[in-house]
Design a protein around this motif. Structure first.
Motif, PDB file in Angstrom:
ATOM      1  N   PRO A  43      31.340  20.348   9.125  1.00 12.62           N
ATOM      2  CA  PRO A  43      31.809  19.000   8.775  1.00 12.62           C
ATOM      3  C   PRO A  43      31.425  17.961   9.828  1.00 12.62           C
ATOM      4  CG  PRO A  43      33.548  20.642   8.485  1.00 12.62           C
ATOM      5  CD  PRO A  43      32.445  21.315   9.232  1.00 12.62           C
ATOM      6  N   LEU A  44      31.583  16.718   9.453  1.00 11.47           N
ATOM      7  CA  LEU A  44      31.259  15.612  10.346  1.00 11.47           C
ATOM      8  C   LEU A  44      32.251  15.532  11.497  1.00 11.47           C
ATOM      9  CD1 LEU A  44      29.518  13.045  10.863  1.00 11.47           C
ATOM     10  CD2 LEU A  44      31.210  11.781   9.508  1.00 11.47           C
ATOM     11  N   LEU A  45      31.707  15.384  12.697  1.00  9.51           N
ATOM     12  CA  LEU A  45      32.503  15.169  13.904  1.00  9.51           C
ATOM     13  C   LEU A  45      32.390  13.701  14.295  1.00  9.51           C
ATOM     14  CD1 LEU A  45      34.009  16.053  16.554  1.00  9.51           C
ATOM     15  CD2 LEU A  45      31.730  16.476  17.526  1.00  9.51           C
ATOM     16  N   SER A  46      33.524  13.050  14.491  1.00 13.20           N
ATOM     17  CA  SER A  46      33.546  11.661  14.963  1.00 13.20           C
ATOM     18  C   SER A  46      33.923  11.644  16.441  1.00 13.20           C
ATOM     19  CB  SER A  46      34.559  10.830  14.161  1.00 13.20           C
ATOM     20  OG  SER A  46      34.195  10.746  12.804  1.00 13.20           O
ATOM     21  N   VAL A  47      33.004  11.192  17.266  1.00 13.37           N
ATOM     22  CA  VAL A  47      33.258  11.096  18.698  1.00 13.37           C
ATOM     23  C   VAL A  47      33.671   9.657  19.018  1.00 13.37           C
ATOM     24  CG1 VAL A  47      32.303  11.370  21.016  1.00 13.37           C
ATOM     25  CG2 VAL A  47      31.542  12.871  19.158  1.00 13.37           C
ATOM     26  N   ILE A  48      34.844   9.510  19.614  1.00 12.75           N
ATOM     27  CA  ILE A  48      35.393   8.178  19.886  1.00 12.75           C
ATOM     28  C   ILE A  48      35.460   7.967  21.396  1.00 12.75           C
ATOM     29  CG2 ILE A  48      37.368   6.643  19.536  1.00 12.75           C
ATOM     30  CD1 ILE A  48      38.042   8.419  17.066  1.00 12.75           C
ATOM     31  N   VAL A  49      34.740   6.960  21.857  1.00 14.37           N
ATOM     32  CA  VAL A  49      34.672   6.659  23.284  1.00 14.37           C
ATOM     33  C   VAL A  49      35.163   5.235  23.514  1.00 14.37           C
ATOM     34  CG1 VAL A  49      33.201   6.536  25.330  1.00 14.37           C
ATOM     35  CG2 VAL A  49      32.650   8.161  23.486  1.00 14.37           C
ATOM     36  N   ALA A  50      36.237   5.098  24.261  1.00 16.07           N
ATOM     37  CA  ALA A  50      36.749   3.774  24.632  1.00 16.07           C
ATOM     38  C   ALA A  50      36.304   3.473  26.052  1.00 16.07           C
ATOM     39  CB  ALA A  50      38.267   3.743  24.535  1.00 16.07           C
ATOM     40  N   ALA A  51      35.763   2.278  26.254  1.00 15.79           N
ATOM     41  CA  ALA A  51      35.256   1.942  27.583  1.00 15.79           C
ATOM     42  C   ALA A  51      35.561   0.491  27.929  1.00 15.79           C
ATOM     43  CB  ALA A  51      33.749   2.176  27.643  1.00 15.79           C
ATOM     44  N   LEU A  77      31.816   3.809  19.411  1.00 10.95           N
ATOM     45  CA  LEU A  77      31.921   3.306  20.777  1.00 10.95           C
ATOM     46  C   LEU A  77      32.755   2.031  20.752  1.00 10.95           C
ATOM     47  CD1 LEU A  77      28.221   3.763  22.003  1.00 10.95           C
ATOM     48  CD2 LEU A  77      30.070   5.453  21.872  1.00 10.95           C
ATOM     49  N   VAL A  78      33.850   2.039  21.510  1.00  8.89           N
ATOM     50  CA  VAL A  78      34.781   0.917  21.483  1.00  8.89           C
ATOM     51  C   VAL A  78      34.728   0.183  22.818  1.00  8.89           C
ATOM     52  CG1 VAL A  78      37.138   0.182  20.999  1.00  8.89           C
ATOM     53  CG2 VAL A  78      36.265   2.311  19.983  1.00  8.89           C
ATOM     54  N   ASN A  79      34.262  -1.037  22.769  1.00 11.86           N
ATOM     55  CA  ASN A  79      34.203  -1.897  23.952  1.00 11.86           C
ATOM     56  C   ASN A  79      35.544  -2.610  24.090  1.00 11.86           C
ATOM     57  OD1 ASN A  79      33.550  -3.679  26.022  1.00 11.86           O
ATOM     58  ND2 ASN A  79      32.538  -5.108  24.621  1.00 11.86           N
ATOM     59  N   ASP A  80      36.341  -2.166  25.055  1.00 13.17           N
ATOM     60  CA  ASP A  80      37.692  -2.684  25.219  1.00 13.17           C
ATOM     61  C   ASP A  80      37.718  -3.868  26.185  1.00 13.17           C
ATOM     62  OD1 ASP A  80      40.460  -3.016  25.298  1.00 13.17           O
ATOM     63  OD2 ASP A  80      40.735  -1.410  26.777  1.00 13.17           O
ATOM     64  N   ARG A  81      37.353  -5.057  25.713  1.00 14.33           N
ATOM     65  CA  ARG A  81      37.486  -6.302  26.463  1.00 14.33           C
ATOM     66  C   ARG A  81      36.718  -6.293  27.793  1.00 14.33           C
ATOM     67  NH1 ARG A  81      42.895  -6.152  28.070  1.00 14.33           N
ATOM     68  NH2 ARG A  81      42.710  -3.894  27.776  1.00 14.33           N
ATOM     69  N   SER A  82      35.570  -5.633  27.808  1.00 13.06           N
ATOM     70  CA  SER A  82      34.788  -5.555  29.045  1.00 13.06           C
ATOM     71  C   SER A  82      34.261  -6.921  29.454  1.00 13.06           C
ATOM     72  CB  SER A  82      33.609  -4.591  28.854  1.00 13.06           C
ATOM     73  OG  SER A  82      34.047  -3.280  28.609  1.00 13.06           O
ATOM     74  N   ILE A  83      34.171  -7.118  30.768  1.00 14.47           N
ATOM     75  CA  ILE A  83      33.617  -8.364  31.285  1.00 14.47           C
ATOM     76  C   ILE A  83      32.292  -8.107  32.006  1.00 14.47           C
ATOM     77  CG2 ILE A  83      35.834  -9.538  31.458  1.00 14.47           C
ATOM     78  CD1 ILE A  83      35.918  -8.816  34.417  1.00 14.47           C
ATOM     79  N   ASP A  84      31.797  -6.867  31.926  1.00 12.70           N
ATOM     80  CA  ASP A  84      30.479  -6.552  32.474  1.00 12.70           C
ATOM     81  C   ASP A  84      29.512  -6.335  31.300  1.00 12.70           C
ATOM     82  OD1 ASP A  84      31.202  -4.098  31.459  1.00 12.70           O
ATOM     83  OD2 ASP A  84      31.053  -3.011  33.349  1.00 12.70           O
ATOM     84  N   GLU A  95      21.149   0.710  18.636  1.00 13.46           N
ATOM     85  CA  GLU A  95      19.791   0.502  18.136  1.00 13.46           C
ATOM     86  C   GLU A  95      18.949   1.772  18.259  1.00 13.46           C
ATOM     87  OE1 GLU A  95      18.614  -2.235  16.624  1.00 13.46           O
ATOM     88  OE2 GLU A  95      20.649  -3.060  16.752  1.00 13.46           O
ATOM     89  N   LEU A  96      19.322   2.638  19.210  1.00 14.46           N
ATOM     90  CA  LEU A  96      18.570   3.873  19.429  1.00 14.46           C
ATOM     91  C   LEU A  96      18.891   4.954  18.410  1.00 14.46           C
ATOM     92  CD1 LEU A  96      18.820   4.313  23.324  1.00 14.46           C
ATOM     93  CD2 LEU A  96      16.833   3.551  22.004  1.00 14.46           C
ATOM     94  N   ASP A  97      20.098   4.966  17.894  1.00 14.16           N
ATOM     95  CA  ASP A  97      20.532   6.050  17.006  1.00 14.16           C
ATOM     96  C   ASP A  97      21.437   5.480  15.926  1.00 14.16           C
ATOM     97  OD1 ASP A  97      21.881   8.446  15.935  1.00 14.16           O
ATOM     98  OD2 ASP A  97      20.991   9.480  17.657  1.00 14.16           O
ATOM     99  N   SER A  98      21.077   5.740  14.688  1.00 13.38           N
ATOM    100  CA  SER A  98      21.817   5.179  13.551  1.00 13.38           C
ATOM    101  C   SER A  98      23.206   5.788  13.400  1.00 13.38           C
ATOM    102  CB  SER A  98      21.021   5.395  12.257  1.00 13.38           C
ATOM    103  OG  SER A  98      20.815   6.790  12.019  1.00 13.38           O
ATOM    104  N   ARG A  99      23.474   6.895  14.116  1.00 15.53           N
ATOM    105  CA  ARG A  99      24.787   7.542  14.013  1.00 15.53           C
ATOM    106  C   ARG A  99      25.844   6.823  14.862  1.00 15.53           C
ATOM    107  NH1 ARG A  99      23.352  13.485  15.842  1.00 15.53           N
ATOM    108  NH2 ARG A  99      22.171  12.241  17.358  1.00 15.53           N
ATOM    109  N   ILE A 100      25.407   5.858  15.660  1.00 19.37           N
ATOM    110  CA  ILE A 100      26.321   5.152  16.551  1.00 19.37           C
ATOM    111  C   ILE A 100      26.827   3.869  15.898  1.00 19.37           C
ATOM    112  CG2 ILE A 100      26.534   3.939  18.757  1.00 19.37           C
ATOM    113  CD1 ILE A 100      24.509   5.854  19.934  1.00 19.37           C
ATOM    114  N   LYS A 101      28.134   3.674  15.965  1.00 18.82           N
ATOM    115  CA  LYS A 101      28.768   2.427  15.545  1.00 18.82           C
ATOM    116  C   LYS A 101      29.484   1.833  16.757  1.00 18.82           C
ATOM    117  CE  LYS A 101      29.724   4.559  11.049  1.00 18.82           C
ATOM    118  NZ  LYS A 101      30.801   5.017  10.125  1.00 18.82           N
ATOM    119  N   VAL A 102      29.509   0.519  16.847  1.00 18.28           N
ATOM    120  CA  VAL A 102      30.127  -0.148  17.988  1.00 18.28           C
ATOM    121  C   VAL A 102      31.223  -1.093  17.506  1.00 18.28           C
ATOM    122  CG1 VAL A 102      29.775  -1.692  19.953  1.00 18.28           C
ATOM    123  CG2 VAL A 102      28.037   0.022  19.385  1.00 18.28           C
TER     124      VAL A 102
END
Length: 382
Positions: A43-51, A77-84, A95-102
């Motif tokens: 089955p599909l694995l969803s990897v969730i990364v908060a940064a 990939l979750v961009n949590d209010r980054s200032i960098d 853009e490198l991989d269609s499996r990535i959502k931001v």
């Protein structure tokens, strides 16, 4: 004083023996993911990364994940209010991989810690059967996902957490990390998660794998939304609620540089030290007293002219040393000979507890990733 020391050290030896037996039998049920077979398809694995402000780490971490032999994966990939440049790097990775959502988060709602809210929002976008919550600085061997998923499926789990290799490049940082894992292991007893009859659970931020169905049934990150130790609490609360859980080691499959220096470790522990002691002064004082009496004092009183105290001190040192050796060999890739500076490291740990507690009260709360959370709010939502 001699009578008090005799009683304390006698009790200390008995306690160490109990810990030793518990760890001995507990580690027998602690598997290593390195020896697991690989799941080729599933089955599909969803990897969730908060940064938040992770521009130095995020790219190499995600690249290591994109090389996985298990291919049925999507990344949130979750961009949590980054200032960098974290958000920009995430967009470039997409853009490198269609499996990535931001997902870019601009505001933090009241009643949430930033990371917990980001992981929760990521889970809402996930479409996989399995969810892997991981940090933005974790590096993965190419077979890590495949082996973990095979283990997860084989044991029909709801939650799997894996202990990574905590990499450290400086001597005193290594001793501190080893001591932290030593204390965490005998205090939290993570191996108990592998006992179906036990209500004791655990979780590690580098790798928390859950079935989406169980995660939703449990109540998602909303159940731990104000916990700075969300990774640990997620596992503890899921196990207490009756979900099937296991912990395994993955020292050759997953690696993270916990902190870059001893100073960074002290700063990093500011956010969860007091939370780990349930926001109670009594627990802070008890921890300081306990660590000093069991981890420092015997190394002084072993030179006592009172032979009974000297022998009891030696007994405490020997028992704690054996337990340290067992835990460090099983949970890390460090040398157990770091025990040679054990009392000094214990004093550093006591300093970190005192420092974190004082700063928490001085600030009226904790500062985490640039956001201040009031102590009263943390306690109310505990």
């Amino acid at each position: 004083m001699d009578t008090i020391l005799t009683v304390l050290f006698s009790l200390g030896i008995l306690v160490w023996i109990v810990f030793l037996l518990d760890a001995h039998f507990g580690f027998k049920n602690l598997d290593s993911l390195e020896s697991e077979e690989c799941l080729e398809t599933g089955p599909l694995l969803s990897v969730i990364v908060a940064a938040r402000n992770e521009e130095k780490q995020i790219k190499s971490s995600i690249i290591s994940q994109l090389k996985q032999t298990y291919k049925n994966v999507e990344w949130i990939l979750v961009n949590d209010r980054s200032i960098d440049h974290t958000g920009k790097i995430m967009d470039e990775l997409m853009e490198l991989d269609s499996r990535i959502k931001v997902l870019h988060i601009k505001d933090l709602p009241e009643g949430w810690l930033g990371k917990n809210h980001a992981l929760y929002q990521g889970s809402l976008k996930a479409t996989g059967k399995w969810l892997l919550f991981t940090d933005a600085d974790v590096k993965y061997d190419e077979e890590a996902f495949a082996k973990a998923l095979h283990y997860f499926d084989k044991h029909q789990l709801d939650h799997l957490t894996a202990a990574p290799n905590l990499n450290a490049n400086h001597f005193w940082l290594k001793t501190f990390v080893a001591f932290f894992l030593f204390g965490f292991s005998y205090f939290k007893r993570p191996w108990s998660a592998n006992n179906p009859k036990s209500k004791i659970g655990t979780g590690i931020g580098a790798f928390n794998l859950v079935s989406k169905a169980a995660y939703k049934q449990f109540g998602t990150h909303e159940k731990v939304k104000m916990r700075p130790d969300d990774d640990l609490q997620l596992g503890m609360k899921m196990k207490k609620a009756g979900f099937r859980q296991r912990i395994a080691t993955a020292l050759k499959l997953i690696e993270v540089e916990w902190y870059g220096s001893l100073k960074e470790a002290f700063v990093g522990l500011e956010k969860n030290t007091f939370a780990g002691l349930n926001y109670r002064i009594s627990m802070v004082l008890f921890s300081i007293f306990g660590v000093f009496v069991t981890h420092v004092l015997p190394f002084v009183t072993i030179f006592s002219k009172n032979k009974t105290i000297a022998l009891l001190s030696l007994g405490n040192i020997a028992a704690s040393g054996i337990l340290y050796w067992i835990i460090v060999k099983k949970m890390t890739r460090f040398s157990p000979f770091l025990f040679a500076v054990f009392p000094i490291t214990a004093l550093l740990f006591i300093y970190s507890i005192i420092r974190a507690s004082i700063l928490t009260f001085k600030r009226g709360g904790i500062v985490w990733r640039g956001t201040t959370y009031r102590l009263s709010e943390l306690r109310d939502n505990d």
